[in-house]
Design a protein around this motif. Structure first.
Motif, PDB file in Angstrom:
ATOM      1  N   LEU A  29       0.820  -1.208   0.000  1.00 53.30           N
ATOM      2  CA  LEU A  29       0.000   0.000   0.000  1.00 53.30           C
ATOM      3  C   LEU A  29       0.858   1.263   0.000  1.00 53.30           C
ATOM      4  CD1 LEU A  29      -2.794  -0.890   2.590  1.00 53.30           C
ATOM      5  CD2 LEU A  29      -3.172  -0.346   0.188  1.00 53.30           C
ATOM      6  N   ASP A  30       2.039   1.168   0.587  1.00 52.82           N
ATOM      7  CA  ASP A  30       2.908   2.330   0.743  1.00 52.82           C
ATOM      8  C   ASP A  30       3.666   2.614  -0.550  1.00 52.82           C
ATOM      9  OD1 ASP A  30       4.179   4.464   1.893  1.00 52.82           O
ATOM     10  OD2 ASP A  30       5.699   3.260   2.900  1.00 52.82           O
ATOM     11  N   ASN A  31       2.918   2.986  -1.574  1.00 48.06           N
ATOM     12  CA  ASN A  31       3.499   3.320  -2.877  1.00 48.06           C
ATOM     13  C   ASN A  31       3.329   4.815  -3.094  1.00 48.06           C
ATOM     14  OD1 ASN A  31       4.359   3.567  -5.491  1.00 48.06           O
ATOM     15  ND2 ASN A  31       2.849   2.167  -6.370  1.00 48.06           N
ATOM     16  N   ARG A  32       4.426   5.552  -3.068  1.00 50.71           N
ATOM     17  CA  ARG A  32       4.346   7.008  -3.135  1.00 50.71           C
ATOM     18  C   ARG A  32       3.885   7.511  -4.505  1.00 50.71           C
ATOM     19  NH1 ARG A  32       4.372   8.813   2.111  1.00 50.71           N
ATOM     20  NH2 ARG A  32       5.337   7.119   3.271  1.00 50.71           N
ATOM     21  N   ASP A  33       4.056   6.720  -5.545  1.00 48.89           N
ATOM     22  CA  ASP A  33       3.588   7.120  -6.877  1.00 48.89           C
ATOM     23  C   ASP A  33       2.638   6.051  -7.394  1.00 48.89           C
ATOM     24  OD1 ASP A  33       3.151   8.275  -9.294  1.00 48.89           O
ATOM     25  OD2 ASP A  33       5.149   7.922 -10.112  1.00 48.89           O
ATOM     26  N   ASP A  34       1.362   6.188  -7.029  1.00 45.00           N
ATOM     27  CA  ASP A  34       0.368   5.188  -7.399  1.00 45.00           C
ATOM     28  C   ASP A  34      -0.647   5.739  -8.391  1.00 45.00           C
ATOM     29  OD1 ASP A  34      -0.878   6.966  -5.746  1.00 45.00           O
ATOM     30  OD2 ASP A  34      -1.595   5.492  -4.284  1.00 45.00           O
ATOM     31  N   ARG A  35      -0.232   6.711  -9.200  1.00 41.21           N
ATOM     32  CA  ARG A  35      -1.168   7.323 -10.142  1.00 41.21           C
ATOM     33  C   ARG A  35      -1.676   6.333 -11.179  1.00 41.21           C
ATOM     34  NH1 ARG A  35       2.081  12.617 -11.950  1.00 41.21           N
ATOM     35  NH2 ARG A  35       3.772  11.079 -11.823  1.00 41.21           N
ATOM     36  N   ASP A  36      -0.870   5.311 -11.466  1.00 44.52           N
ATOM     37  CA  ASP A  36      -1.325   4.311 -12.438  1.00 44.52           C
ATOM     38  C   ASP A  36      -2.466   3.461 -11.895  1.00 44.52           C
ATOM     39  OD1 ASP A  36       0.559   3.287 -10.569  1.00 44.52           O
ATOM     40  OD2 ASP A  36       0.774   1.478 -11.788  1.00 44.52           O
ATOM     41  N   LYS A  37      -2.706   3.518 -10.591  1.00 50.18           N
ATOM     42  CA  LYS A  37      -3.770   2.742  -9.957  1.00 50.18           C
ATOM     43  C   LYS A  37      -5.019   3.586  -9.703  1.00 50.18           C
ATOM     44  CE  LYS A  37      -0.565  -0.330  -7.449  1.00 50.18           C
ATOM     45  NZ  LYS A  37       0.675   0.203  -8.045  1.00 50.18           N
ATOM     46  N   ARG A  38      -4.954   4.867 -10.028  1.00 49.22           N
ATOM     47  CA  ARG A  38      -6.025   5.788  -9.643  1.00 49.22           C
ATOM     48  C   ARG A  38      -6.661   6.457 -10.857  1.00 49.22           C
ATOM     49  NH1 ARG A  38      -2.714   9.326  -5.478  1.00 49.22           N
ATOM     50  NH2 ARG A  38      -4.575  10.659  -5.621  1.00 49.22           N
ATOM     51  N   ASP A  39      -7.883   6.897 -10.663  1.00 48.69           N
ATOM     52  CA  ASP A  39      -8.632   7.590 -11.712  1.00 48.69           C
ATOM     53  C   ASP A  39      -8.003   8.957 -11.960  1.00 48.69           C
ATOM     54  OD1 ASP A  39     -10.674   8.813 -13.305  1.00 48.69           O
ATOM     55  OD2 ASP A  39     -12.127   7.416 -12.438  1.00 48.69           O
ATOM     56  N   PHE A  40      -8.059   9.424 -13.214  1.00 50.40           N
ATOM     57  CA  PHE A  40      -7.520  10.740 -13.532  1.00 50.40           C
ATOM     58  C   PHE A  40      -8.455  11.857 -13.083  1.00 50.40           C
ATOM     59  CE2 PHE A  40     -10.114   9.491 -17.114  1.00 50.40           C
ATOM     60  CZ  PHE A  40     -10.786  10.645 -17.472  1.00 50.40           C
ATOM     61  N   ARG A  41      -9.665  11.494 -12.617  1.00 49.65           N
ATOM     62  CA  ARG A  41     -10.630  12.468 -12.114  1.00 49.65           C
ATOM     63  C   ARG A  41     -10.727  12.379 -10.595  1.00 49.65           C
ATOM     64  NH1 ARG A  41     -15.069   9.501 -15.532  1.00 49.65           N
ATOM     65  NH2 ARG A  41     -13.778   7.855 -14.614  1.00 49.65           N
ATOM     66  N   ARG A  42     -11.206  13.458  -9.985  1.00 51.24           N
ATOM     67  CA  ARG A  42     -11.453  13.435  -8.555  1.00 51.24           C
ATOM     68  C   ARG A  42     -12.653  12.546  -8.271  1.00 51.24           C
ATOM     69  NH1 ARG A  42      -8.688  17.274  -5.759  1.00 51.24           N
ATOM     70  NH2 ARG A  42      -8.940  15.742  -4.093  1.00 51.24           N
ATOM     71  N   ILE A  43     -12.955  12.305  -7.010  1.00 49.75           N
ATOM     72  CA  ILE A  43     -13.963  11.326  -6.643  1.00 49.75           C
ATOM     73  C   ILE A  43     -15.363  11.739  -7.117  1.00 49.75           C
ATOM     74  CG2 ILE A  43     -14.581  12.264  -4.380  1.00 49.75           C
ATOM     75  CD1 ILE A  43     -14.370   9.286  -3.363  1.00 49.75           C
ATOM     76  N   TRP A  44     -15.590  13.048  -7.352  1.00 43.21           N
ATOM     77  CA  TRP A  44     -16.892  13.506  -7.831  1.00 43.21           C
ATOM     78  C   TRP A  44     -16.968  13.501  -9.359  1.00 43.21           C
ATOM     79  CZ3 TRP A  44     -13.513  16.568  -5.014  1.00 43.21           C
ATOM     80  CH2 TRP A  44     -12.823  17.546  -5.727  1.00 43.21           C
ATOM     81  N   GLY A  45     -15.903  13.045 -10.040  1.00 40.90           N
ATOM     82  CA  GLY A  45     -15.946  12.852 -11.484  1.00 40.90           C
ATOM     83  C   GLY A  45     -15.400  13.986 -12.313  1.00 40.90           C
ATOM     84  N   GLU A  46     -14.852  15.009 -11.692  1.00 37.17           N
ATOM     85  CA  GLU A  46     -14.345  16.173 -12.423  1.00 37.17           C
ATOM     86  C   GLU A  46     -12.823  16.143 -12.485  1.00 37.17           C
ATOM     87  OE1 GLU A  46     -14.243  21.056 -11.920  1.00 37.17           O
ATOM     88  OE2 GLU A  46     -15.778  19.869 -10.910  1.00 37.17           O
ATOM     89  N   VAL A  47     -12.268  16.589 -13.623  1.00 31.63           N
ATOM     90  CA  VAL A  47     -10.827  16.729 -13.746  1.00 31.63           C
ATOM     91  C   VAL A  47     -10.414  18.035 -13.079  1.00 31.63           C
ATOM     92  CG1 VAL A  47      -8.874  16.974 -15.319  1.00 31.63           C
ATOM     93  CG2 VAL A  47     -10.749  15.432 -15.901  1.00 31.63           C
ATOM     94  N   GLN A  48      -9.530  17.937 -12.105  1.00 30.34           N
ATOM     95  CA  GLN A  48      -9.043  19.117 -11.399  1.00 30.34           C
ATOM     96  C   GLN A  48      -7.546  19.229 -11.624  1.00 30.34           C
ATOM     97  OE1 GLN A  48     -10.123  19.183  -7.278  1.00 30.34           O
ATOM     98  NE2 GLN A  48      -9.239  21.185  -6.889  1.00 30.34           N
ATOM     99  N   LEU A  49      -7.095  20.414 -12.011  1.00 32.34           N
ATOM    100  CA  LEU A  49      -5.692  20.614 -12.365  1.00 32.34           C
ATOM    101  C   LEU A  49      -4.926  21.278 -11.228  1.00 32.34           C
ATOM    102  CD1 LEU A  49      -6.183  21.997 -15.995  1.00 32.34           C
ATOM    103  CD2 LEU A  49      -5.793  19.626 -15.307  1.00 32.34           C
ATOM    104  N   PHE A  50      -3.639  21.000 -11.174  1.00 38.45           N
ATOM    105  CA  PHE A  50      -2.762  21.693 -10.231  1.00 38.45           C
ATOM    106  C   PHE A  50      -1.429  21.958 -10.913  1.00 38.45           C
ATOM    107  CE2 PHE A  50      -0.989  17.544  -9.910  1.00 38.45           C
ATOM    108  CZ  PHE A  50       0.260  17.651  -9.308  1.00 38.45           C
ATOM    109  N   GLU A  51      -0.726  22.930 -10.400  1.00 39.29           N
ATOM    110  CA  GLU A  51       0.550  23.316 -10.995  1.00 39.29           C
ATOM    111  C   GLU A  51       1.694  22.882 -10.097  1.00 39.29           C
ATOM    112  OE1 GLU A  51       2.943  27.464 -11.968  1.00 39.29           O
ATOM    113  OE2 GLU A  51       0.766  27.395 -12.327  1.00 39.29           O
ATOM    114  N   ARG A  52       2.681  22.245 -10.684  1.00 38.56           N
ATOM    115  CA  ARG A  52       3.861  21.857  -9.923  1.00 38.56           C
ATOM    116  C   ARG A  52       5.113  22.126 -10.753  1.00 38.56           C
ATOM    117  NH1 ARG A  52       4.841  15.335  -9.797  1.00 38.56           N
ATOM    118  NH2 ARG A  52       4.544  14.881 -12.013  1.00 38.56           N
ATOM    119  N   GLN A  53       6.244  22.189 -10.067  1.00 36.56           N
ATOM    120  CA  GLN A  53       7.513  22.486 -10.717  1.00 36.56           C
ATOM    121  C   GLN A  53       8.269  21.196 -11.029  1.00 36.56           C
ATOM    122  OE1 GLN A  53       8.611  25.602 -11.594  1.00 36.56           O
ATOM    123  NE2 GLN A  53       6.628  26.398 -10.858  1.00 36.56           N
TER     124      GLN A  53
END
Length: 566
Positions: free
Chosen positions: A314-338
């Motif tokens: 469970l302790d996988n710091r990069d688990d994006r391949d296991k997760r939906d690209f949308r938030r739990i309510w179904g909307e795509v939410q963007l964020f900015e990172r460097q």
């Protein structure tokens, strides 16, 4: 008596054993005076660790020394079982509470033990496997509130509701950390000397305001104790509810960390992340050193290895391949990172996908089945996930996520060899099932979004079919299209467009708004975009409504006006 200088100018008394004995006697008098002062009930937080055990032992011994006629005020002892506690500690605490209940009755003590648990809808596995919450992280620490704070706070509020006030007795110590010492001083309410009008020989203990609970004061009798003093007291004074403190010391010796998992009543109190005895699924820290040490140091505890394996997976710091690209309510939410000094705008990944939620359920049931075969006799009935939790997970999958293939009973039977007995009335009745899901999968081929949309539409119709007035069905069907009609690339592109459009509108850039809006309506996705209410962005400074730039918006189609044409 000498004073030892501590970091950040915090002081802590250095006492000899003889001085500790005198100090404990003074504390005993203080506890008795505070107990007899008023009718305010006490709630003692007990986790089964060294600090809470020492605190409860002090309270118990002090009240036991009073005449029976003075023991009028109830002392509630509460323990919060998160349902994912270290199994060894969980059994220890449960047996301790049982012994406490029996002994209190024998000794005519006004002590009532309570084992608290989170609500089923808030448990760890319902949140992770049912709703798909990603494992807790430092910036998304959803577990502490749901598993520890809410159950204890509900109990305390119930006591306050009946009695008006409550005194919480906790085993918090300033020596645990600088952060703890600062928090305690920040919320101090005054000296007990002033409250009790006692002589100068009494300890200068303090009462503290609870940061989150109104009408609640916190009393910490061992606030200035050192760790070695806690152990001296536990080893030299007999446990009054006839439970072995030496066994507690042996349990501590089997691990390496220094702190126990305290009763948590607000976020200023440290959770189980850095503690000795916490949740076996905790991913706030990099390793569960206590469980690793138990397995390594004691062959009789090797049966816990499957639990440690699940925790580490469970302790996988990069688990994006296991997760939906949308938030739990179904909307795509963007964020900015460097990234390498350049700004990158990316979607915030949401809950675990259907495949991974089913995967974690299977892994958990397999670990439970294996540990029940290999654990010692007194641990053979270990339960990693309860029947009620699985029933709630099944309900969420069926009713909220529209996964009508109903895979939970099948997974349960495949792993355990037993039929799943759902305690929820009517849970096994459904018009749609695994066969219909298989047909949909065949029709949709590898298009996962198409499969999701069709499943939502069919199940939405099923949910509304028995209603005498199907109010809201069109809005619900539209939401299905809003969240599931686009592919990942199209949905992310749409989110970027809305972000750019909103920014341009806020800046009053009319030309940019026109450019983005007209370019959008020139694409094949025009109608879907015009139906998206979130694109109706206003530019107050420019006095321009972005949706008024085209005529098509006035002719927007909905499920309602398509069926009931004027």
């Amino acid at each position: 008596m000498t004073i030892a200088q501590q970091p950040e100018n915090k002081i802590q008394q250095t006492r000899t054993v003889a001085e500790l004995v005198d100090y404990i006697q003074a504390l005993t008098t203080e506890i008795q005076e505070l107990y007899c002062l008023d009718e305010i009930p006490w709630v003692v937080g007990y986790s089964g660790g060294k600090d809470s055990t020492a605190t409860l032992q002090l309270i118990w011994n002090a009240i036991a020394a009073l005449p029976v006629e003075k023991r009028k005020k109830t002392i509630h002892v509460i323990t919060t079982d998160t349902l994912v506690e270290n199994p060894v500690v969980s059994v220890w605490v449960r047996k301790s509470l049982e012994r406490m209940r029996v002994t209190a009755k024998e000794q005519k003590m006004p002590i009532e033990p309570h084992l608290l648990q989170p609500e089923i809808k808030e448990t760890f596995w319902v949140s992770l496997i049912g709703k798909g919450y990603p494992t807790p992280r430092g910036k998304f620490r959803w577990c502490t509130d749901r598993l520890k704070i809410h159950p204890s706070n509900r109990f305390v509020r119930d006591v306050v509701r009946v009695n008006g006030e409550v005194i919480l007795v906790l085993g918090t110590r300033k020596a645990e950390s600088i952060k703890r010492a600062i928090s305690m001083e920040k919320h101090q309410a005054g000296s007990l000397k002033d409250r009790l009008i006692s002589d100068s020989s009494s300890p200068t203990s303090l009462l503290y305001h609870s940061a989150s609970l109104p009408n609640s004061l916190i009393y910490s009798p061992i606030e200035d104790w050192r760790t070695d003093e806690v152990w001296i007291y536990l080893n030299q004074w007999q446990n009054p509810w006839k439970y072995s403190n030496k066994d507690l010391f042996t349990m501590y010796r089997g691990a390496t960390a220094d702190n126990e998992c305290p009763l948590v009543v607000d976020t200023s109190t440290a959770s189980c992340g850095d503690s000795r005895f916490g949740c076996w699924v905790c991913t706030i820290v990099s390793k569960d050193k206590s469980m690793e040490a138990m397995i390594q140091n004691d062959e009789e505890k090797e049966w816990m290895q499957p639990l440690l394996d699940i925790r580490n997976e469970l302790d996988n710091r990069d688990d994006r391949d296991k997760r939906d690209f949308r938030r739990i309510w179904g909307e795509v939410q963007l964020f900015e990172r460097q990234i390498d000094g350049e700004a990158s705008i990316e979607p915030i990944y949401g809950p675990y996908t259907k495949y991974w939620r089913e995967y974690w359920l299977r892994q958990l049931l397999e670990a439970q089945t294996k540990t029940r075969r290999t654990a010692p006799e007194n641990m053979r009935d270990i339960t990693l996930i309860t029947l009620e939790e699985m029933s709630e997970i099944r309900r969420i999958w069926l009713e909220e996520k529209h996964e009508f293939d109903d895979s939970l009973p099948r997974i349960y039977q495949e792993v355990t060899g037993e039929e799943f007995q759902d305690p929820r009335p009517g849970a096994d009745y459904s018009l749609l099932g695994r066969d219909e899901w298989a047909v949909l999968e065949e029709i949709c081929a590898d298009d996962s979004m198409h499969l999701e949309l069709m499943a939502k539409l069919l199940d939405t119709e099923r949910q509304f079919r028995k209603m005498s007035r199907r109010v809201g069905i069109y809005d619900t069907l539209e939401k299905c299209f809003a969240t599931s009609s686009r592919s990942k690339d199209e949905a992310v592109k749409n989110a970027h467009l809305k972000r750019d459009l909103k920014t341009a509108a806020e800046q009053g850039d009319i030309e940019k708004v026109k450019q983005l809006t007209l370019a959008d309506f020139a694409t094949p996705d025009t109608q879907a975009m015009s139906n998206d209410k979130s694109l109706r962005v206003y530019a107050p400074d420019a006095k321009v409504d972005a949706t008024n730039l085209t005529k098509s918006d006035a002719q927007t189609k909905t499920w309602g006006n398509m069926k009931f044409k004027k």
